[in-house]
Design a protein around this motif. Structure first.
Motif, PDB file in Angstrom:
ATOM      1  N   LEU A   1     -11.349   2.077  -2.131  1.00  0.00           N
ATOM      2  CA  LEU A   1     -12.453   2.986  -1.827  1.00  0.00           C
ATOM      3  C   LEU A   1     -13.504   2.957  -2.931  1.00  0.00           C
ATOM      4  N   ALA A   2     -13.065   2.916  -4.173  1.00  0.00           N
ATOM      5  CA  ALA A   2     -14.009   2.870  -5.295  1.00  0.00           C
ATOM      6  C   ALA A   2     -14.809   1.570  -5.268  1.00  0.00           C
TER       7      ALA A   2
ATOM      8  N   ALA B   1     -11.624   6.268   4.107  1.00  0.00           N
ATOM      9  CA  ALA B   1     -10.384   6.888   3.628  1.00  0.00           C
ATOM     10  C   ALA B   1      -9.408   7.107   4.778  1.00  0.00           C
TER      11      ALA B   1
ATOM     12  N   THR C   1     -17.467   6.833   3.029  1.00  0.00           N
ATOM     13  CA  THR C   1     -16.249   6.918   2.228  1.00  0.00           C
ATOM     14  C   THR C   1     -15.187   7.743   2.950  1.00  0.00           C
TER      15      THR C   1
ATOM     16  N   VAL D   1      -5.279   2.144  -2.542  1.00  0.00           N
ATOM     17  CA  VAL D   1      -6.219   2.736  -1.583  1.00  0.00           C
ATOM     18  C   VAL D   1      -7.434   3.291  -2.326  1.00  0.00           C
ATOM     19  N   GLU D   2      -7.186   4.027  -3.394  1.00  0.00           N
ATOM     20  CA  GLU D   2      -8.291   4.588  -4.176  1.00  0.00           C
ATOM     21  C   GLU D   2      -9.123   3.477  -4.816  1.00  0.00           C
ATOM     22  N   LYS D   3      -8.459   2.433  -5.298  1.00  0.00           N
ATOM     23  CA  LYS D   3      -9.184   1.305  -5.880  1.00  0.00           C
ATOM     24  C   LYS D   3     -10.080   0.645  -4.829  1.00  0.00           C
TER      25      LYS D   3
ATOM     26  N   GLN E   1     -17.360   1.842  -2.538  1.00  0.00           N
ATOM     27  CA  GLN E   1     -18.442   2.731  -2.952  1.00  0.00           C
ATOM     28  C   GLN E   1     -19.419   2.022  -3.890  1.00  0.00           C
TER      29      GLN E   1
ATOM     30  N   GLY F   1      -1.874   3.561  -5.282  1.00  0.00           N
ATOM     31  CA  GLY F   1      -3.205   3.769  -5.836  1.00  0.00           C
ATOM     32  C   GLY F   1      -4.208   2.707  -5.420  1.00  0.00           C
TER      33      GLY F   1
ATOM     34  N   TYR G   1       0.807  -1.221   0.000  1.00  0.00           N
ATOM     35  CA  TYR G   1       0.000   0.000   0.000  1.00  0.00           C
ATOM     36  C   TYR G   1       0.841   1.272   0.000  1.00  0.00           C
TER      37      TYR G   1
END
Length: 166
Positions: A108-109, A133, A129, A104-106, A112, A102, A96
């Motif tokens: 979170l997406a 985060a 979210t 982390v963003e994946k 969501q 990236g 991580y």
């Protein structure tokens, strides 16, 4: 006088083995982009059960002359999973923080998308979210993975030890 034995020393190598198997499986799931597939939990569980069975059986035969109580087997399983969890936590932190920041963003997406599919209202989605985060920092992920590894290790040790005790 008999030398006092330590379960911590006796299970260290077994924990390293389980940790390396766990990291190896995680690397494969990452390489083949299976990280966010829900079905991947089943093979992970099966591999953990099988590996822990053989490790506890080896521990029983090597350190306990082929005899072990249910409680000692469960305890050894938890300690083995603690060691494995520490190794896995190091891998998760490196993954991580350095290999794929990236991710982390994946994550979170993906979370969501699951919440949207459940029909969660927009305000609740934003709040959830934002909270996720904060929890997705690499060091928090690593520490929580040790906790979950011990908890998961307890649960599977309770099952595996039924087949190990003699």
């Amino acid at each position: 006088m008999e030398e006092k034995r330590s379960i911590w020393k006796e299970t260290l190598n077994y924990g390293i083995i389980l940790g390396l198997v766990s990291v190896g499986f995680s690397v494969l799931t990452y390489m083949f982009d299976l990280t966010f597939k829900s079905w991947i939990m089943l093979p992970s569980l099966v591999i953990s059960l099988i590996v822990l069975y053989f490790l506890l059986r080896a521990y029983r035969d090597h350190y306990n002359n082929g005899y072990i109580t249910y409680g000692k087997s469960v305890g050894a399983g938890v300690v083995i999973n603690l060691y494995a969890g520490i190794i896995t936590a190091i891998y998760i932190y490196v993954l991580y923080a350095f290999i794929d920041p990236g991710l982390v963003e994946k994550s979170l997406a993906f979370a969501q998308e699951k919440m949207i599919a459940k029909g969660i209202p927009e305000e609740a989605l934003d709040a959830a979210t934002a909270m996720q985060a904060k929890m997705m920092k690499p060091w928090i992920q690593a520490i929580s993975s040790v906790f979950y590894s011990v908890l998961f290790g307890l649960l599977i040790s309770l099952v595996v030890s039924l087949f190990i005790m003699k």
